[in-house]
Design a protein around this motif. Structure first.
Motif, short mmCIF file in Angstrom:
data_model
loop_
_atom_site.label_atom_id
_atom_site.label_comp_id
_atom_site.label_asym_id
_atom_site.label_seq_id
_atom_site.Cartn_x
_atom_site.Cartn_y
_atom_site.Cartn_z
N ASN A 76 0.85 -1.19 0.00
CA ASN A 76 0.00 0.00 0.00
C ASN A 76 0.89 1.25 0.00
O ASN A 76 1.62 1.50 0.96
CB ASN A 76 -0.92 0.01 1.22
CG ASN A 76 -1.97 -1.08 1.16
OD1 ASN A 76 -2.65 -1.23 0.16
ND2 ASN A 76 -2.08 -1.85 2.23
N ILE A 77 0.81 1.99 -1.09
CA ILE A 77 1.60 3.21 -1.22
C ILE A 77 0.66 4.40 -1.11
O ILE A 77 -0.30 4.54 -1.89
CB ILE A 77 2.31 3.29 -2.59
CG1 ILE A 77 3.05 1.98 -2.91
CG2 ILE A 77 3.24 4.49 -2.63
CD1 ILE A 77 4.21 1.66 -2.01
N LEU A 128 3.76 2.62 -10.49
CA LEU A 128 3.61 1.91 -9.21
C LEU A 128 2.57 0.80 -9.33
O LEU A 128 2.76 -0.30 -8.82
CB LEU A 128 3.21 2.90 -8.11
CG LEU A 128 4.29 3.89 -7.65
CD1 LEU A 128 3.67 4.99 -6.80
CD2 LEU A 128 5.39 3.16 -6.88
N ILE A 129 1.48 1.09 -10.00
CA ILE A 129 0.42 0.09 -10.17
C ILE A 129 0.91 -1.07 -11.02
O ILE A 129 0.60 -2.24 -10.75
CB ILE A 129 -0.85 0.74 -10.76
CG1 ILE A 129 -1.50 1.64 -9.70
CG2 ILE A 129 -1.85 -0.31 -11.24
CD1 ILE A 129 -2.65 2.47 -10.20
N GLU A 176 12.00 2.66 -8.68
CA GLU A 176 13.14 1.81 -8.35
C GLU A 176 13.57 2.02 -6.90
O GLU A 176 13.90 1.07 -6.18
CB GLU A 176 14.30 2.14 -9.29
CG GLU A 176 15.40 1.10 -9.33
CD GLU A 176 16.41 1.39 -10.42
OE1 GLU A 176 17.46 1.98 -10.09
OE2 GLU A 176 16.16 1.03 -11.58
N TYR A 177 13.54 3.27 -6.45
CA TYR A 177 13.91 3.58 -5.06
C TYR A 177 12.89 2.97 -4.09
O TYR A 177 13.27 2.41 -3.06
CB TYR A 177 13.99 5.09 -4.87
CG TYR A 177 14.60 5.51 -3.55
CD1 TYR A 177 15.93 5.87 -3.48
CD2 TYR A 177 13.84 5.54 -2.38
CE1 TYR A 177 16.51 6.25 -2.28
CE2 TYR A 177 14.41 5.91 -1.17
CZ TYR A 177 15.74 6.27 -1.13
OH TYR A 177 16.30 6.63 0.07
N VAL A 178 11.61 3.08 -4.43
CA VAL A 178 10.57 2.52 -3.57
C VAL A 178 10.71 1.00 -3.49
O VAL A 178 10.63 0.42 -2.40
CB VAL A 178 9.16 2.90 -4.09
CG1 VAL A 178 8.08 2.16 -3.30
CG2 VAL A 178 8.94 4.40 -3.99
N VAL A 179 10.94 0.36 -4.62
CA VAL A 179 11.12 -1.09 -4.64
C VAL A 179 12.29 -1.48 -3.75
O VAL A 179 12.19 -2.41 -2.93
CB VAL A 179 11.35 -1.59 -6.08
CG1 VAL A 179 11.81 -3.05 -6.08
CG2 VAL A 179 10.07 -1.46 -6.92
N SER A 180 13.41 -0.76 -3.87
CA SER A 180 14.60 -1.10 -3.08
C SER A 180 14.37 -0.90 -1.59
O SER A 180 15.02 -1.55 -0.76
CB SER A 180 15.80 -0.27 -3.54
OG SER A 180 15.67 1.09 -3.16
N SER A 181 13.42 -0.04 -1.23
CA SER A 181 13.15 0.21 0.20
C SER A 181 12.54 -1.01 0.88
O SER A 181 12.56 -1.12 2.11
CB SER A 181 12.24 1.43 0.37
OG SER A 181 10.90 1.13 -0.01
#
Length: 402
Positions: A6-7, A27-28, A173-178
């Protein structure tokens, strides 16, 4: 990569709002559920209907909207969020959050949430470089908030400099890596990638079909998992992952020397490059010209290059050294011989004649063989998937050593 995550996307008032719509889409596509909060200023740039259509969710716009269902909106959003992403993040919103001000729905959700908060700043260069803004960013960084650095270029106001919101693909990419486990935190990785080239004359050289994709995937995944990564790369068309220390080389001898500069301080060496085993004994200083007549052949005498993997595998002290074997026949037999000869902890072998496993492919089919002869054959998968399995095995070795 973001399946079932959930973003909560906070959209604030700046011209970069138009990029945020693309960000929602990306993102979706990664599997995320996106809930958008728009500030009053953001709605001056884009109608909420845009984000409602893109996210397939109601857009949240105010603290005191008519209640459609009984929950306290800012609390429910705060509790639901796995990540709160603010993009674009204006100086105003950054300043409010840095100083504990919660005077709209977005800042209130941030204050009420324990989720990771990521900012993607977007503003005029002078504003971004303003010492007050920089102090607010530093303060938030120290408190554990994260920032995707803005790009440098021409801004909407006509100025040139830092302040452009990062591209949506880089933010995703940054969100995924988080969400990636940080099991390699503090470890120093030295990774080689790509081919090398050996000049014949000023316009010709010897090389191979290596694209560097496997090594670059390893570098990106190791970085995401917390490692400090130095990537020694032969000539490729790939963009190095942001955050790695990139060292560009051309020849095998240059790659050999570059590995030597970093080897003693690294924890892990991954030799995923395909350096040329041979080089011309002599390099012509001028272009070799064709001759007239039947006897127009060139005799090219090749000599051995240094074996980088063998040299450093046998030089290691506490380092973990991983090798690769790109073969066309007797794959396992050749790979096992290399493990002993080059003193690898394990080797990653593949048959480059198989469809989906050769050079330049985005996928690979590999067998991992450890130094005790144990085999783990993997099915066809993308190189990022292969990279993470290799890193899982390295992580296990590090744990067993400690």
């Amino acid at each position: 990569m973001l399946k079932d995550k959930n973003i909560v996307l906070g959209v604030t008032g700046g011209i970069a709002v138009y990029k945020a719509a693309d960000l929602v889409s990306k993102l979706i596509k990664q599997g995320a559920n996106v809930e958008v909060i728009m500030t009053e200023a953001a709605m001056e740039f884009v109608n909420p209907l845009t984000f409602q259509t893109m996210s397939v969710n109601p857009v949240h716009t105010g603290m005191f909207n008519k209640i459609e269902k009984f929950d306290v909106e800012h609390i429910s959003l705060a509790q639901k969020a796995d990540v709160i992403l603010i993009a674009p993040a204006t100086a105003n919103t950054i300043g409010k959050i840095a100083n504990g001000i919660a005077d709209n729905l977005l800042t209130t959700v941030v204050m009420a949430s324990k989720a990771k908060v990521i900012f993607a700043p977007a503003m005029n260069t002078n504003m971004y470089n303003n010492p007050i803004v920089q102090e607010n960013i530093k303060k938030l960084n120290n408190l554990g908030y994260k920032f995707v650095e803005p790009g440098v270029g021409r801004l909407a106001c006509g100025d040139y400099g830092a302040g452009k919101m990062a591209e949506p693909s880089d933010i995703v990419e940054y969100v995924v890596s988080s969400f990636v486990k940080k099991d390699l935190l503090g470890k120093k990785f030295l990774i080689t990638a790509g081919p090398t080239i050996e000049p014949i004359d000023p316009v010709r050289y010897i090389t191979n079909h290596s694209s560097g994709k496997m090594g670059y995937s390893l570098a990106k995944c190791a970085l995401d998992r917390g490692a400090e990564v130095t990537l020694i790369s032969g000539p490729t068309s790939l963009k190095a992952p942001k955050g790695v220390n990139l060292v560009n080389v051309k020849t095998t001898e240059e790659m050999f020397a570059a590995v030597g500069q970093y080897f003693d301080l690294c924890d892990v060496l991954i030799k995923s490059a395909a350096p040329s085993d041979y080089k011309p004994e002599h390099i012509n200083t001028e272009k070799i010209k064709k001759k007239d007549g039947k006897d127009d052949n060139i005799d090219l005498h090749l000599v051995r290059n240094p074996d980088i993997a063998q040299y450093y595998g046998n030089k290691k002290t506490n380092q973990i050294v991983i090798g690769f074997a790109a073969e066309t026949n007797n794959i396992i037999e050749h790979a096992k011989r290399k493990i002993k000869k080059k003193n690898f902890d394990f080797i990653v072998a593949n048959d480059v004649t198989k469809e989906g496993a050769g050079f330049r492919s985005d996928t690979n089919i590999v067998t991992i063989i450890d130094n005790k002869g144990k085999l783990n054959s993997l099915p066809l998968m993308d190189k990022k998937g292969v990279a993470n399995i290799i890193l899982d095995k390295i992580s296990d070795i590090i744990k067993n050593k400690s």
